[in-house]
Scaffold this motif. Structure first.
Motif, PDB file in Angstrom:
ATOM      1  N   ILE A  28       0.828  -1.209   0.000  1.00 22.21           N
ATOM      2  CA  ILE A  28       0.000   0.000   0.000  1.00 22.21           C
ATOM      3  C   ILE A  28       0.866   1.264   0.000  1.00 22.21           C
ATOM      4  CG2 ILE A  28      -1.955  -1.086   1.179  1.00 22.21           C
ATOM      5  CD1 ILE A  28      -1.008   0.144   3.771  1.00 22.21           C
ATOM      6  N   ASP A  29       0.244   2.369  -0.359  1.00 23.22           N
ATOM      7  CA  ASP A  29       0.898   3.673  -0.299  1.00 23.22           C
ATOM      8  C   ASP A  29       0.898   4.115   1.161  1.00 23.22           C
ATOM      9  OD1 ASP A  29       1.792   6.238  -0.531  1.00 23.22           O
ATOM     10  OD2 ASP A  29      -0.019   7.019  -1.504  1.00 23.22           O
ATOM     11  N   THR A  30       2.073   4.204   1.741  1.00 22.24           N
ATOM     12  CA  THR A  30       2.146   4.483   3.179  1.00 22.24           C
ATOM     13  C   THR A  30       2.185   5.971   3.523  1.00 22.24           C
ATOM     14  OG1 THR A  30       4.558   4.309   3.103  1.00 22.24           O
ATOM     15  CG2 THR A  30       3.323   2.310   3.662  1.00 22.24           C
ATOM     16  N   LYS A  31       2.273   6.814   2.525  1.00 22.88           N
ATOM     17  CA  LYS A  31       2.414   8.247   2.825  1.00 22.88           C
ATOM     18  C   LYS A  31       1.277   8.797   3.693  1.00 22.88           C
ATOM     19  CE  LYS A  31       5.362   9.588  -1.085  1.00 22.88           C
ATOM     20  NZ  LYS A  31       5.577   8.227  -1.607  1.00 22.88           N
ATOM     21  N   PRO A  32       0.007   8.420   3.422  1.00 17.99           N
ATOM     22  CA  PRO A  32      -1.068   8.942   4.283  1.00 17.99           C
ATOM     23  C   PRO A  32      -1.067   8.333   5.693  1.00 17.99           C
ATOM     24  CG  PRO A  32      -1.911   8.181   2.161  1.00 17.99           C
ATOM     25  CD  PRO A  32      -0.534   7.649   2.299  1.00 17.99           C
ATOM     26  N   LEU A  33      -0.238   7.318   5.915  1.00 19.18           N
ATOM     27  CA  LEU A  33      -0.253   6.623   7.197  1.00 19.18           C
ATOM     28  C   LEU A  33       0.891   7.028   8.103  1.00 19.18           C
ATOM     29  CD1 LEU A  33      -1.097   3.049   5.862  1.00 19.18           C
ATOM     30  CD2 LEU A  33      -2.645   4.871   6.548  1.00 19.18           C
ATOM     31  N   LEU A  34       1.607   8.042   7.723  1.00 18.49           N
ATOM     32  CA  LEU A  34       2.752   8.473   8.523  1.00 18.49           C
ATOM     33  C   LEU A  34       2.346   8.731   9.963  1.00 18.49           C
ATOM     34  CD1 LEU A  34       4.589  10.957   6.109  1.00 18.49           C
ATOM     35  CD2 LEU A  34       5.033   8.542   6.505  1.00 18.49           C
ATOM     36  N   GLY A  35       3.103   8.156  10.879  1.00 22.64           N
ATOM     37  CA  GLY A  35       2.849   8.386  12.293  1.00 22.64           C
ATOM     38  C   GLY A  35       2.008   7.325  12.973  1.00 22.64           C
ATOM     39  N   HIS A  36       1.242   6.534  12.183  1.00 16.21           N
ATOM     40  CA  HIS A  36       0.533   5.411  12.792  1.00 16.21           C
ATOM     41  C   HIS A  36       1.552   4.394  13.287  1.00 16.21           C
ATOM     42  CE1 HIS A  36      -3.543   6.678  12.101  1.00 16.21           C
ATOM     43  NE2 HIS A  36      -3.346   6.833  10.792  1.00 16.21           N
ATOM     44  N   LEU A  37       1.129   3.546  14.190  1.00 12.40           N
ATOM     45  CA  LEU A  37       2.077   2.738  14.958  1.00 12.40           C
ATOM     46  C   LEU A  37       1.856   1.238  14.814  1.00 12.40           C
ATOM     47  CD1 LEU A  37       1.594   4.810  18.230  1.00 12.40           C
ATOM     48  CD2 LEU A  37       3.530   5.043  16.661  1.00 12.40           C
ATOM     49  N   ALA A  38       2.862   0.491  15.164  1.00 12.47           N
ATOM     50  CA  ALA A  38       2.745  -0.959  15.297  1.00 12.47           C
ATOM     51  C   ALA A  38       3.589  -1.390  16.484  1.00 12.47           C
ATOM     52  CB  ALA A  38       3.200  -1.675  14.036  1.00 12.47           C
ATOM     53  N   ALA A  39       3.141  -2.414  17.161  1.00 14.16           N
ATOM     54  CA  ALA A  39       3.886  -2.972  18.297  1.00 14.16           C
ATOM     55  C   ALA A  39       4.366  -4.362  17.906  1.00 14.16           C
ATOM     56  CB  ALA A  39       2.997  -3.045  19.533  1.00 14.16           C
ATOM     57  N   TRP A  40       5.671  -4.550  17.915  1.00 18.09           N
ATOM     58  CA  TRP A  40       6.267  -5.835  17.573  1.00 18.09           C
ATOM     59  C   TRP A  40       7.495  -6.077  18.452  1.00 18.09           C
ATOM     60  CZ3 TRP A  40       3.829  -9.261  14.535  1.00 18.09           C
ATOM     61  CH2 TRP A  40       2.952  -8.818  13.532  1.00 18.09           C
ATOM     62  N   ASN A  41       8.107  -7.214  18.249  1.00 13.68           N
ATOM     63  CA  ASN A  41       9.339  -7.557  18.973  1.00 13.68           C
ATOM     64  C   ASN A  41      10.556  -7.456  18.062  1.00 13.68           C
ATOM     65  OD1 ASN A  41       7.000  -9.824  19.761  1.00 13.68           O
ATOM     66  ND2 ASN A  41       7.772  -8.595  21.455  1.00 13.68           N
ATOM     67  N   TYR A  42      10.295  -7.037  16.822  1.00 16.53           N
ATOM     68  CA  TYR A  42      11.365  -6.884  15.827  1.00 16.53           C
ATOM     69  C   TYR A  42      10.880  -5.935  14.745  1.00 16.53           C
ATOM     70  CZ  TYR A  42      13.954  -7.939  11.520  1.00 16.53           C
ATOM     71  OH  TYR A  42      14.683  -7.835  10.365  1.00 16.53           O
ATOM     72  N   PHE A  43      11.778  -5.099  14.254  1.00 15.49           N
ATOM     73  CA  PHE A  43      11.522  -4.317  13.047  1.00 15.49           C
ATOM     74  C   PHE A  43      12.728  -4.441  12.125  1.00 15.49           C
ATOM     75  CE2 PHE A  43       8.645  -1.841  15.903  1.00 15.49           C
ATOM     76  CZ  PHE A  43       7.472  -2.001  15.185  1.00 15.49           C
ATOM     77  N   MET A  44      12.477  -4.429  10.840  1.00 10.03           N
ATOM     78  CA  MET A  44      13.548  -4.515   9.852  1.00 10.03           C
ATOM     79  C   MET A  44      14.534  -3.361  10.011  1.00 10.03           C
ATOM     80  SD  MET A  44      13.138  -4.746   5.704  1.00 10.03           S
ATOM     81  CE  MET A  44      14.574  -4.929   4.618  1.00 10.03           C
ATOM     82  N   SER A  45      14.046  -2.215  10.457  1.00 11.20           N
ATOM     83  CA  SER A  45      14.877  -1.008  10.538  1.00 11.20           C
ATOM     84  C   SER A  45      15.847  -1.014  11.717  1.00 11.20           C
ATOM     85  CB  SER A  45      13.971   0.227  10.645  1.00 11.20           C
ATOM     86  OG  SER A  45      13.144   0.136  11.789  1.00 11.20           O
ATOM     87  N   ILE A  46      15.736  -1.974  12.625  1.00 14.32           N
ATOM     88  CA  ILE A  46      16.622  -1.999  13.801  1.00 14.32           C
ATOM     89  C   ILE A  46      18.055  -2.275  13.357  1.00 14.32           C
ATOM     90  CG2 ILE A  46      17.166  -3.269  15.921  1.00 14.32           C
ATOM     91  CD1 ILE A  46      14.140  -3.513  16.376  1.00 14.32           C
TER      92      ILE A  46
END
Length: 428
Positions: free
Chosen positions: A271-289
């Protein structure tokens, strides 16, 4: 031909036949089979296909190291097609027909619940890699995804403390994981002083595509003058139109933040994530770490898939941890015998990809860090909060009356639901 000559030839032929049979038997024993039970079609394929792929990568990597116990691993892949009864059929096929030593699979809790009787009956091992609702500890299952105290509860704590949220929309897909998780969260919120009228709970079917009315209701609920947030347990491909409709109706993270428990990098890739900037997710891992281990894992993933755009996500790391724990347990036990591997797994440790070391606990859950990530315009997450250290997974919720007195311990108590008040195994 003489009688003796015929006997001689018969003996040679018989020897060759026996030799061929012996070779066939030896060949069958040369590999250790590993089952992969993930939906490759249907509503959950958007999330589960990548888990099949990462398992194939991990197995290939292990074989390059020499396999396990001197034998190569052989992946056996089946497609339960997002069909919950079919999960049970395919699990039985893997265990009884294909003779796999362990199975890595399932995503939804309804699929896991479907296969549980099969794993107990046939005494095999399931590694389950996805966050779930807790309220379970089975001898034949090892839960490498998050329990509620490793995702849902910390996420709500973050929203209360950092975002000053007072009104809560608990939005989920209509099945056991969202319903049980929201039951836990509702009790937790009320214990924290949140009034019933400030909690809205709603469920939609798998594959929900028309979100216009529901998102309008969320927008209305959030217009009461109190800071409102959505806690989302929406699963599978329904997330794409859900987030699109949020954007269509102008719901920004600054107005009504959404924290998701089932949306990661793989889901955002569509999906196009630009309108979703700032929304959140809770996980135990992110690719960006940014850790050396995660960087190396991502490089291997891109090399394996031959696609530098393929993302990694939390359940992939859970499979990485679970698979390596299984390898260590098999080597420790010196066999793939399920009883011995099950006994060997508690206490096994494995470095995770975010900089810590996870451990398999006696309750068959693992220790995990918790991260809150904010959606960026490139479909990745910027970590805005994390726990200090690793959190031990709790099989039974302290928030529910029927669970708060239960303890799971397969090492000392040999029980998944020991009642600490009655001193009996078997739950309430």
């Amino acid at each position: 031909m003489t009688w003796k000559g015929w006997l001689s030839r018969a003996a040679v032929a018989g020897g060759l036949a026996l030799g061929t049979l012996a070779t066939t038997v030896a060949s069958a024993q040369e590999t250790i089979k590993v089952g992969i039970l993930h939906s490759l079609s249907g509503t959950m394929a958007i999330s589960e296909t990548t888990l099949k792929d990462v398992m194939l990568m991990l197995i290939e990597e292990q074989n390059k190291k020499g396999g396990v116990l001197g034998k190569k691993l052989e992946a056996v892949v089946v497609d339960p097609a997002s069909n919950w009864p079919l999960f049970a059929e395919k699990a039985r096929e893997l265990i009884a027909k294909d003779k796999v030593s362990a199975v890595f699979g399932c995503w939804t809790s309804v699929s896991r619940k479907s296969v549980l009787p099969v794993f107990k009956e046939l005494n095999s091992i399931l590694f389950y890699p996805v966050q779930y609702e807790g309220e379970e500890s089975e001898r034949n299952v090892f839960y490498t995804g998050a329990a509620p105290n490793q995702q849902a509860i910390p996420a709500v704590d973050y929203l209360m403390k950092e975002e000053k949220v007072e009104r809560w929309v608990l939005e989920g897909t209509d099945y056991v994981y969202p319903r049980t998780t929201n039951k836990i969260l509702e009790a937790y919120l009320k214990a924290k002083g949140v009034k019933p009228e400030d909690i809205s709970i709603n469920y939609t079917p798998f594959g929900q595509s028309d979100w216009q009315t529901r998102v309008a209701a969320i927008k209305s609920f959030g217009s009461a003058g109190k800071k409102t947030a959505v806690v989302s347990t929406v699963n599978g491909d329904a997330n794409v139109p859900f987030y699109k409709e949020l954007a269509n109706q102008g719901i920004k993270a600054t107005d009504i933040p959404v924290v998701a428990f089932s949306v990661g990098e793989e889901e955002l890739a569509g999906i196009d994530t630009k309108p979703l900037l700032g929304h959140l997710a809770a996980w135990n891992y992110f690719m960006s770490i940014d850790t050396p281990a995660n960087k190396a894992f991502i490089e291997k993933w891109h090399a394996y898939t031959k696609n530098p755009k393929r993302v990694t996500n939390d359940p992939m790391e859970a499979h990485y941890i679970g698979f390596n724990m299984w390898v260590k347990a098999v080597e420790k036990a010196g066999t793939t015998d399920p009883d011995k591997v099950i006994a060997a797994l508690p206490g096994i440790k494995q470095d995770n990809l975010t900089g810590g070391t996870s451990e398999m606990l006696a309750n068959h859950h693992i220790t995990k860090p918790v991260f809150i990530g904010e959606i960026k315009d490139n479909g990745q997450f910027d970590v805005v909060w994390k726990t200090d250290g690793l959190i031990p997974g709790e099989a039974w919720s302290k928030q529910l009356d029927g669970s708060k007195d239960l303890e799971a311990d397969w090492v000392k108590l040999n029980c998944g639901n020991y009642n600490t008040k009655t001193k009996k195994c078997g739950g309430a």
